[in-house]
Design a protein around this motif. Structure first.
Motif, short mmCIF file in Angstrom:
data_model
loop_
_atom_site.label_atom_id
_atom_site.label_comp_id
_atom_site.label_asym_id
_atom_site.label_seq_id
_atom_site.Cartn_x
_atom_site.Cartn_y
_atom_site.Cartn_z
N VAL A 198 22.49 15.26 42.17
CA VAL A 198 22.30 14.09 43.03
C VAL A 198 21.80 12.90 42.20
CG1 VAL A 198 21.02 13.15 44.99
CG2 VAL A 198 21.85 15.50 45.05
N ALA A 199 20.84 13.14 41.30
CA ALA A 199 20.31 12.06 40.47
C ALA A 199 21.38 11.48 39.56
CB ALA A 199 19.14 12.57 39.65
N THR A 200 22.32 12.31 39.11
CA THR A 200 23.41 11.85 38.25
C THR A 200 24.19 10.73 38.92
OG1 THR A 200 23.62 14.01 37.19
CG2 THR A 200 25.54 12.56 37.10
N LEU A 201 24.41 10.85 40.21
CA LEU A 201 25.17 9.84 40.96
C LEU A 201 24.28 8.72 41.46
CD1 LEU A 201 27.41 12.30 42.97
CD2 LEU A 201 28.07 10.93 40.99
N GLY A 213 6.52 -5.61 42.36
CA GLY A 213 6.12 -5.37 40.97
C GLY A 213 6.26 -3.93 40.52
N TRP A 214 6.60 -3.03 41.43
CA TRP A 214 6.75 -1.62 41.04
C TRP A 214 8.08 -1.10 41.57
CZ3 TRP A 214 3.09 3.06 42.54
CH2 TRP A 214 3.52 4.20 41.85
N GLU A 215 8.99 -0.88 40.65
CA GLU A 215 10.26 -0.26 40.96
C GLU A 215 10.44 0.98 40.08
OE1 GLU A 215 13.52 -2.95 40.59
OE2 GLU A 215 13.14 -3.90 42.54
N GLU A 216 11.12 1.94 40.60
CA GLU A 216 11.45 3.15 39.86
C GLU A 216 12.96 3.35 39.90
OE1 GLU A 216 9.72 5.41 38.11
OE2 GLU A 216 7.67 4.73 38.53
N THR A 217 13.47 4.00 38.87
CA THR A 217 14.87 4.42 38.89
C THR A 217 14.93 5.87 39.36
OG1 THR A 217 14.63 5.00 36.55
CG2 THR A 217 15.59 2.85 37.07
N PRO A 218 16.05 6.29 39.96
CA PRO A 218 16.10 7.64 40.54
C PRO A 218 16.46 8.75 39.58
CG PRO A 218 18.04 6.41 41.18
CD PRO A 218 17.20 5.48 40.36
N ASN A 219 16.66 8.43 38.29
CA ASN A 219 17.00 9.48 37.34
C ASN A 219 15.81 10.41 37.10
OD1 ASN A 219 16.04 6.98 36.06
ND2 ASN A 219 16.15 8.15 34.15
N LEU A 220 16.09 11.66 36.73
CA LEU A 220 15.07 12.69 36.60
C LEU A 220 15.21 13.42 35.26
CD1 LEU A 220 15.41 14.26 40.17
CD2 LEU A 220 13.48 12.88 39.37
N PHE A 491 3.29 11.30 37.00
CA PHE A 491 3.54 12.24 38.09
C PHE A 491 3.90 11.54 39.40
CE2 PHE A 491 1.47 15.52 41.07
CZ PHE A 491 2.66 16.20 41.23
N SER A 492 3.17 10.50 39.77
CA SER A 492 3.44 9.81 41.03
C SER A 492 4.85 9.22 41.04
CB SER A 492 2.40 8.71 41.26
OG SER A 492 1.10 9.26 41.39
N ILE A 496 8.16 10.20 43.52
CA ILE A 496 8.91 9.26 44.36
C ILE A 496 10.39 9.28 43.97
CG2 ILE A 496 8.79 7.11 43.04
CD1 ILE A 496 8.06 7.51 46.78
N ARG A 497 10.69 9.59 42.73
CA ARG A 497 12.08 9.75 42.32
C ARG A 497 12.70 10.99 43.00
NH1 ARG A 497 12.94 8.23 35.97
NH2 ARG A 497 11.60 6.38 35.88
N VAL A 498 11.96 12.09 43.01
CA VAL A 498 12.45 13.29 43.70
C VAL A 498 12.69 12.98 45.17
CG1 VAL A 498 11.83 15.62 44.44
CG2 VAL A 498 11.39 14.91 42.08
#
Length: 535
Positions: A198-201, A213-220, A491-492, A496-498
């Motif tokens: 799922v993260a690949t896509l 000011g806080w963004e995350e990418t969904p890759n794992l 960890f946090s 949130i990525r998961v």
């Protein structure tokens, strides 16, 4: 998950001890401190209790009287055949042997009791019903004096949690359970791999906005520690199948276009080579050179999602050719050998690109015989299954720990079920596979709708902010993560990525709801406890 007491199973010693008493009742004063509850086998415990009652009543306890009492009691699980089997096991014995049998039975009983307490305490930690201090108190309050203990081991090494598959939504949760049964693998393997697919896509089409000011990418970055021979490869092949099929179909579809583009490029390269041999033709030569450069930059390539045995230089090229996203999905640990220095002249680690690609930071990768690759926001997903010994050796590689590479990973360390596998399990139902494949294909189709931004609902944000506070406090001196501050600091964001990837299995058009597992304890506690025990 239930406590497995079979690891502390002294059946042979129990049989020998009971047989010794049946043969020689005079040994009873030497062994009467053994209670029925100390026996692993309930049948042995019942026979032992009857022996004690007869002997203390000055009656004979033997192969005739003991079965008679068992029959009279009526509720006993033990039978006369059990008594006969025990007696035949050892017809004669020596007092010294009896002492050894007693020691084994007592030691096994105490081991079971202590480990059962540890297991119960660990479950309390996992379910959130006990704090760490309360769990430790449950264990240390036991009477464990005069016990010959081995060297202390982390609690997590003794009792490892199972991956909380119930936290995974349909269709991934059902697929994980079915694959676990069909391939006889721990649920953690298909669960982690499914999240990696799922993260690949998702990394190609979405970002996660937590607050200004806080963004995350969904890759794992994820690792499953498993031994050889645990059927990792067929599970990887199955769950990667939608990605592999898409790569193949697109390669076939684009083949004519790619061939035409290369043909046109070769034609202009020949014209440029001819122009360079003619003096006084600078304008035409420059025009052709610009055209060649343009065609090279616009060459179509078949899409790639998955890489495996690649060097950092090769990975950089793949990232540049595929929207700066790539995924390493591998059932082996070759990635760590490569970045650990397999292809380096000095055997040194080359992990800068992997450090940058975790958080989509700009990266320049220099190459020996080609121009450097410049990446603006590379995103990489790593999902790999490697042997536990490889994981233990990773911390010794230069840069792996001190640069925070290991801290970027989420670790799963399931028990091996080798030797206990069903040799004729049912296959994965076709409708379960079809549902999973269709869901993954749905993520493919979302690429055409542009970039998506995943946000948190107000309620989910409040819960997540509380989670962040808990993680921060856990890193204080004496806290659960005080020795894992590099990992705890990420960890946090990792959780949130998961959550975003689990959310993508539902829909990309809504905020992460309060029901998304980031707001539950199961997945967070699972990864935290594994890290505490491993790192």
């Amino acid at each position: 998950m239930e406590f497995d007491s079979s690891r502390f199973n002294p059946v042979e010693a129990e049989r020998a001890l009971v047989a010794a008493i049946l043969v020689d009742n005079d040994l009873w004063p030497h062994v009467c401190d053994i209670t029925p509850e100390m026996f692993y086998s309930p049948r042995h415990g019942e026979i032992w209790q009857v022996c004690g009652e007869l002997i203390e009543a000055d009656e004979r306890a033997d192969i005739v009287t003991v079965p008679e009492v068992l029959r009279r009691n009526g509720t006993s699980k033990a039978t006369s055949s059990d008594v006969a089997e025990i007696t035949l096991h050892l017809v004669t014995t020596k007092p010294d042997d009896v002492a050894e049998y007693c020691r084994r039975v007592k030691e096994a009983a105490k081991d079971r009791a202590v480990h059962r307490a540890a297991f119960t305490a660990f479950q309390g930690l996992q379910e959130g019903t006990l704090t760490r201090e309360e769990a430790l108190q449950e264990i240390v309050s036991m009477d464990i004096d005069d016990h010959d203990w081995p060297d202390p081991q982390p609690l997590i090494a003794q009792v490892r949690p199972e991956f909380p598959t119930k936290a995974l939504p349909h269709p991934l949760g059902e697929l994980v359970e079915r694959v676990s049964v069909s391939y006889q693998v721990p649920p953690a393997l298909p669960a982690v791999l499914g999240l990696g697919v799922v993260a690949t896509l998702l990394q190609r089409i979405a970002t996660i906005s937590i607050r200004p000011g806080w963004e995350e990418t969904p890759n794992l970055y994820m690792v499953v520690a498993m031994e050889s021979g645990t059927r990792k490869s067929p599970v990887f092949k199955l769950l990667q199948q939608p990605l592999a099929e898409y790569e193949h179909d697109e390669s076939v579809r684009l083949m004519p276009e790619i061939a035409r583009a290369h043909s046109e490029l070769r034609s202009y390269e020949k014209q440029l080579a001819k122009a360079e041999r003619i003096d006084g033709n600078d304008e035409e030569r420059d025009k052709l050179a610009n055209k060649v450069e343009q065609l090279r930059a616009e060459l179509p390539v078949a899409p790639r999602f998955i890489a495996q045995d690649v060097t950092p230089e090769q990975l950089a090229v793949l990232l540049a050719e595929n929207f700066e996203t790539m995924s390493i999905l591998s059932s082996e640990g070759e990635l760590f050998e490569i970045i650990g220095g397999r292809y380096s002249d000095k055997g040194t680690s080359n992990i800068e690109l992997l450090l940058k690609a975790f958080s989509a930071d700009p990266c320049r990768v220099d190459r020996r015989s080609a121009p450097p690759v410049l990446l603006k926001a590379p995103k990489l997903t790593i999902t790999t299954a490697i042997q536990p010994a490889v994981i233990r050796g990773m911390a010794e590689k230069p840069g792996f720990k001190d640069k925070g590479f290991l801290a970027r990973f989420l670790y799963a360390m399931p028990y091996s079920n080798i030797g206990h596998r069903d040799t004729n399990p049912p296959p994965v139902p076709e409708d379960v596979l079809e549902s999973y494949f269709n869901t993954v294909k749905g993520l493919f189709s979302m690429r055409d709708s542009g970039k998506a931004t995943i946000t948190l609902s107000d309620e989910a944000r409040q819960v997540f902010e509380s989670f962040i506070v808990e993680v921060e406090r856990a890193q204080r001196d004496g806290g659960e993560l005080d020795q894992l501050r590099d990992w705890g600091g990420k960890f946090s964001g990792a959780m949130i990525r998961v959550a975003a990837n689990i959310h993508a299995l539902h829909c990309l058009n809504e905020s992460i709801s309060i029901k998304t597992p980031i707001t539950e304890a199961t997945i967070c506690v699972y990864y935290k406890n594994i890290a505490i025990g491993f790192m």
